[in-house]
Design an enzyme around this catalytic site. Structure first.
Site, PDB file in Angstrom:
ATOM      1  N   ASP A  26       0.809  -1.222   0.000  1.00 16.21           N
ATOM      2  CA  ASP A  26       0.000   0.000   0.000  1.00 16.21           C
ATOM      3  C   ASP A  26       0.844   1.274   0.000  1.00 16.21           C
ATOM      4  O   ASP A  26       1.984   1.276   0.459  1.00 16.21           O
ATOM      5  CB  ASP A  26      -0.916  -0.017   1.235  1.00 16.21           C
ATOM      6  CG  ASP A  26      -2.047   0.976   1.115  1.00 16.21           C
ATOM      7  OD1 ASP A  26      -2.366   1.389  -0.014  1.00 16.21           O
ATOM      8  OD2 ASP A  26      -2.616   1.350   2.163  1.00 16.21           O
ATOM      9  N   TRP A  31       2.805   7.954  -2.347  1.00 17.79           N
ATOM     10  CA  TRP A  31       4.219   8.093  -2.736  1.00 17.79           C
ATOM     11  C   TRP A  31       4.322   9.026  -3.949  1.00 17.79           C
ATOM     12  O   TRP A  31       5.165   9.918  -3.986  1.00 17.79           O
ATOM     13  CB  TRP A  31       4.795   6.715  -3.080  1.00 17.79           C
ATOM     14  CG  TRP A  31       6.237   6.724  -3.483  1.00 17.79           C
ATOM     15  CD1 TRP A  31       7.323   6.547  -2.667  1.00 17.79           C
ATOM     16  CD2 TRP A  31       6.755   6.931  -4.808  1.00 17.79           C
ATOM     17  NE1 TRP A  31       8.486   6.630  -3.408  1.00 17.79           N
ATOM     18  CE2 TRP A  31       8.171   6.868  -4.728  1.00 17.79           C
ATOM     19  CE3 TRP A  31       6.181   7.166  -6.056  1.00 17.79           C
ATOM     20  CZ2 TRP A  31       9.005   7.025  -5.830  1.00 17.79           C
ATOM     21  CZ3 TRP A  31       7.009   7.337  -7.167  1.00 17.79           C
ATOM     22  CH2 TRP A  31       8.402   7.266  -7.045  1.00 17.79           C
ATOM     23  N   ARG A  39      -0.680   9.167  -9.849  1.00 20.62           N
ATOM     24  CA  ARG A  39      -0.747   7.941  -9.040  1.00 20.62           C
ATOM     25  C   ARG A  39      -0.162   6.742  -9.786  1.00 20.62           C
ATOM     26  O   ARG A  39       0.453   5.853  -9.196  1.00 20.62           O
ATOM     27  CB  ARG A  39      -2.210   7.638  -8.665  1.00 20.62           C
ATOM     28  CG  ARG A  39      -2.820   8.608  -7.676  1.00 20.62           C
ATOM     29  CD  ARG A  39      -4.290   8.272  -7.441  1.00 20.62           C
ATOM     30  NE  ARG A  39      -4.471   6.914  -6.936  1.00 20.62           N
ATOM     31  CZ  ARG A  39      -4.373   6.563  -5.659  1.00 20.62           C
ATOM     32  NH1 ARG A  39      -4.115   7.485  -4.743  1.00 20.62           N
ATOM     33  NH2 ARG A  39      -4.549   5.313  -5.295  1.00 20.62           N
ATOM     34  N   HIS A  43       2.295   3.375  -8.915  1.00 16.81           N
ATOM     35  CA  HIS A  43       2.019   1.955  -9.161  1.00 16.81           C
ATOM     36  C   HIS A  43       3.177   1.300  -9.916  1.00 16.81           C
ATOM     37  O   HIS A  43       3.536   0.155  -9.641  1.00 16.81           O
ATOM     38  CB  HIS A  43       0.715   1.786  -9.960  1.00 16.81           C
ATOM     39  CG  HIS A  43      -0.502   2.204  -9.182  1.00 16.81           C
ATOM     40  ND1 HIS A  43      -0.701   1.827  -7.872  1.00 16.81           N
ATOM     41  CD2 HIS A  43      -1.587   2.957  -9.517  1.00 16.81           C
ATOM     42  CE1 HIS A  43      -1.844   2.336  -7.437  1.00 16.81           C
ATOM     43  NE2 HIS A  43      -2.392   3.038  -8.416  1.00 16.81           N
ATOM     44  N   SER A  71      -7.346  -5.556  -4.870  1.00 16.34           N
ATOM     45  CA  SER A  71      -8.405  -6.145  -4.041  1.00 16.34           C
ATOM     46  C   SER A  71      -9.731  -6.196  -4.797  1.00 16.34           C
ATOM     47  O   SER A  71      -9.907  -5.515  -5.822  1.00 16.34           O
ATOM     48  CB  SER A  71      -8.581  -5.319  -2.759  1.00 16.34           C
ATOM     49  OG  SER A  71      -9.286  -4.129  -3.039  1.00 16.34           O
ATOM     50  N   ASN A  74     -10.911  -2.772  -5.210  1.00 17.56           N
ATOM     51  CA  ASN A  74     -10.162  -1.785  -6.000  1.00 17.56           C
ATOM     52  C   ASN A  74     -10.798  -1.459  -7.353  1.00 17.56           C
ATOM     53  O   ASN A  74     -10.419  -0.479  -8.000  1.00 17.56           O
ATOM     54  CB  ASN A  74      -8.700  -2.214  -6.187  1.00 17.56           C
ATOM     55  CG  ASN A  74      -7.856  -2.088  -4.937  1.00 17.56           C
ATOM     56  OD1 ASN A  74      -6.917  -2.849  -4.720  1.00 17.56           O
ATOM     57  ND2 ASN A  74      -8.159  -1.119  -4.084  1.00 17.56           N
ATOM     58  N   ARG A 200      -4.968  -1.551   9.075  1.00 23.80           N
ATOM     59  CA  ARG A 200      -6.138  -2.407   8.860  1.00 23.80           C
ATOM     60  C   ARG A 200      -5.782  -3.469   7.823  1.00 23.80           C
ATOM     61  O   ARG A 200      -4.811  -3.333   7.079  1.00 23.80           O
ATOM     62  CB  ARG A 200      -7.337  -1.582   8.389  1.00 23.80           C
ATOM     63  CG  ARG A 200      -7.053  -0.735   7.153  1.00 23.80           C
ATOM     64  CD  ARG A 200      -8.295   0.024   6.677  1.00 23.80           C
ATOM     65  NE  ARG A 200      -7.939   0.977   5.639  1.00 23.80           N
ATOM     66  CZ  ARG A 200      -7.685   2.268   5.849  1.00 23.80           C
ATOM     67  NH1 ARG A 200      -7.765   2.764   7.078  1.00 23.80           N
ATOM     68  NH2 ARG A 200      -7.350   3.065   4.854  1.00 23.80           N
ATOM     69  N   SER A 202      -7.903  -4.492   5.351  1.00 19.42           N
ATOM     70  CA  SER A 202      -8.526  -4.213   4.048  1.00 19.42           C
ATOM     71  C   SER A 202      -8.831  -5.508   3.282  1.00 19.42           C
ATOM     72  O   SER A 202      -8.519  -5.623   2.091  1.00 19.42           O
ATOM     73  CB  SER A 202      -7.649  -3.274   3.205  1.00 19.42           C
ATOM     74  OG  SER A 202      -7.445  -2.053   3.866  1.00 19.42           O
TER      75      SER A 202
HETATM   76  C1  IPE Z   1      -5.398  -2.609   0.012  1.00 24.20           C
HETATM   77  O1  IPE Z   1      -5.128  -1.264  -0.118  1.00 24.20           O
HETATM   78  C2  IPE Z   1      -5.300  -3.297  -1.310  1.00 24.20           C
HETATM   79  C3  IPE Z   1      -3.978  -3.371  -1.898  1.00 24.20           C
HETATM   80  C4  IPE Z   1      -2.871  -2.869  -1.416  1.00 24.20           C
HETATM   81  C5  IPE Z   1      -3.917  -4.084  -3.130  1.00 24.20           C
HETATM   82  P1  IPE Z   1      -6.270  -0.167  -0.333  1.00 24.20           P
HETATM   83  O2  IPE Z   1      -5.568   1.109  -0.514  1.00 24.20           O
HETATM   84  O3  IPE Z   1      -7.198  -0.607  -1.394  1.00 24.20           O
HETATM   85  O4  IPE Z   1      -7.034  -0.232   1.057  1.00 24.20           O
HETATM   86  P2  IPE Z   1      -7.852   0.899   1.819  1.00 24.20           P
HETATM   87  O5  IPE Z   1      -8.850   1.453   0.862  1.00 24.20           O
HETATM   88  O6  IPE Z   1      -6.881   1.926   2.285  1.00 24.20           O
HETATM   89  O7  IPE Z   1      -8.475   0.186   2.994  1.00 24.20           O
HETATM   90  C1  IPE Z   2      -1.655   0.274  -3.322  1.00 19.68           C
HETATM   91  O1  IPE Z   2      -1.440   1.652  -3.327  1.00 19.68           O
HETATM   92  C2  IPE Z   2      -1.939  -0.279  -4.698  1.00 19.68           C
HETATM   93  C3  IPE Z   2      -3.319  -0.742  -4.893  1.00 19.68           C
HETATM   94  C4  IPE Z   2      -4.256  -0.706  -4.002  1.00 19.68           C
HETATM   95  C5  IPE Z   2      -3.645  -1.264  -6.190  1.00 19.68           C
HETATM   96  P1  IPE Z   2      -2.627   2.683  -3.314  1.00 19.68           P
HETATM   97  O2  IPE Z   2      -3.025   2.986  -4.712  1.00 19.68           O
HETATM   98  O3  IPE Z   2      -3.733   2.208  -2.441  1.00 19.68           O
HETATM   99  O4  IPE Z   2      -1.924   3.940  -2.683  1.00 19.68           O
HETATM  100  P2  IPE Z   2      -2.560   4.953  -1.636  1.00 19.68           P
HETATM  101  O5  IPE Z   2      -3.048   4.152  -0.478  1.00 19.68           O
HETATM  102  O6  IPE Z   2      -3.665   5.683  -2.332  1.00 19.68           O
HETATM  103  O7  IPE Z   2      -1.417   5.848  -1.262  1.00 19.68           O
HETATM  104 MG    MG Z   3      -4.125   2.419  -0.471  1.00 20.36          MG
END
Ligand code: IPE
Ligand code: IPE
Ligand code: MG
Length: 247
Positions: A26, A31, A39, A43, A71, A74, A200, A202
């Site tokens: 996450d 970042w 964003r 990734h 997830s 997502n 958490r 998630s």
């Molecule tokens: C969990 O992160 C899923 C992955 C890292 C793939 P999320 O960014 O989707 O989770 P929440 O929304 O902060 O709980």
């Molecule tokens: C995790 O990073 C990657 C996925 C959930 C696919 P995020 O995209 O959730 O990054 P933040 O939490 O918004 O920083």
């Molecule tokens: Mg996230």
């Protein structure tokens, strides 16, 4: 004396390396945002980081590394972000054969594949096939994975067996049920790590997390390095795991 003590505190006990580690990768978005980047740049950087961390874990003798990449929730993200993530997944899968050559690692994809395009599903089959003989670490990538979905999926498979008479309800216990989870062929999850500061699950490894140790870090996934992984394992080695018993 002090130095020696400090040194000792920072030495990994190679006999107590967690067999199965789960990482919620996450913080890619944050970042990128902190650097004024889109964003998607986060990734990309996150996907590159997986290679380094997987190599480090394999070098320590970790048997399985399950990483949460996408997830079941997502899909709710903006379509262009979902598209980029799907493309990154596809690109990664295409490089697996080359990347895993000489690494003795096996790739496994866990999650509901029914929502992926045929193109991605073929790439998954191919990547799993060409790495199938890897006897070292299993890199288990959780894609369109949800802990609740995994449990419902397993329950449906058990129900199917009851329906066709290959199982009776009295036979169903935790061991029987767990054979229908994606992780059935992997050791118990010992440690779950979540970078980015969130505390958490998630929807990650809900069943498997029952007695796993947790470790959180404020560092976002693209910046999460070997030394952070080491820190997490050191913390794990200091924990007293009682599994409900008394020590
Ligand atoms: C969990 O992160 C899923 C992955 C890292 C793939 P999320 O960014 O989707 O989770 P929440 O929304 O902060 O709980
Ligand atoms: C995790 O990073 C990657 C996925 C959930 C696919 P995020 O995209 O959730 O990054 P933040 O939490 O918004 O920083
Ligand atoms: Mg996230």
């Amino acid at each position: 004396m002090f130095l020696r003590k400090k040194e000792k505190q920072h030495t990994l006990d190679m006999k107590r390396i967690p067999q199965h580690i789960g990482i919620i990768m996450d913080g890619n978005g944050r970042w990128a945002r902190r650097r004024g980047l889109p964003r998607t740049a986060g990734h990309k950087k996150g996907a590159d980081n997986l290679e380094h961390i997987a190599d480090y874990c394999a070098s320590l003798g970790v048997k399985a590394l399950t990483v949460y990449a996408f997830s079941t929730e997502n899909w709710a993200r903006p379509q262009d972000e979902v598209d980029t993530l799907m493309q990154l997944m596809y690109d990664y899968l295409l490089t697996v054969e080359k990347k895993f050559a000489g690494r003795d690692m096996r790739l496994k994809i866990s999650g509901d594949r029914s929502r992926f395009s045929d193109k991605i599903n073929h790439a998954i089959d191919h990547a799993e096939e060409v790495t199938a003989s890897g006897n070292g670490m299993v890199l288990n990538i959780a894609l369109n994975y949800g802990g609740r979905d995994e449990i419902v999926h397993a329950a449906k498979m058990v129900a199917e067996r009851v329906k066709n008479g290959t199982c009776c309800p009295e036979e169903i216990d935790e061991t029987y049920f767990a054979q229908f989870l994606y992780t059935a062929d992997l050791p118990e999850v010992d440690l779950i790590i979540r970078p980015s500061g969130e505390q958490r699950l998630s929807n990650f490894l809900l069943w498997q997390a029952a007695y796993a140790e947790f470790w959180y870090s404020d560092i976002c996934w693209p910046d999460f390095k070997d030394r952070n992984m080491r820190q997490a394992i050191l913390a794990y080695q200091r924990r007293d795991r009682r599994f409900g018993g008394v020590k």
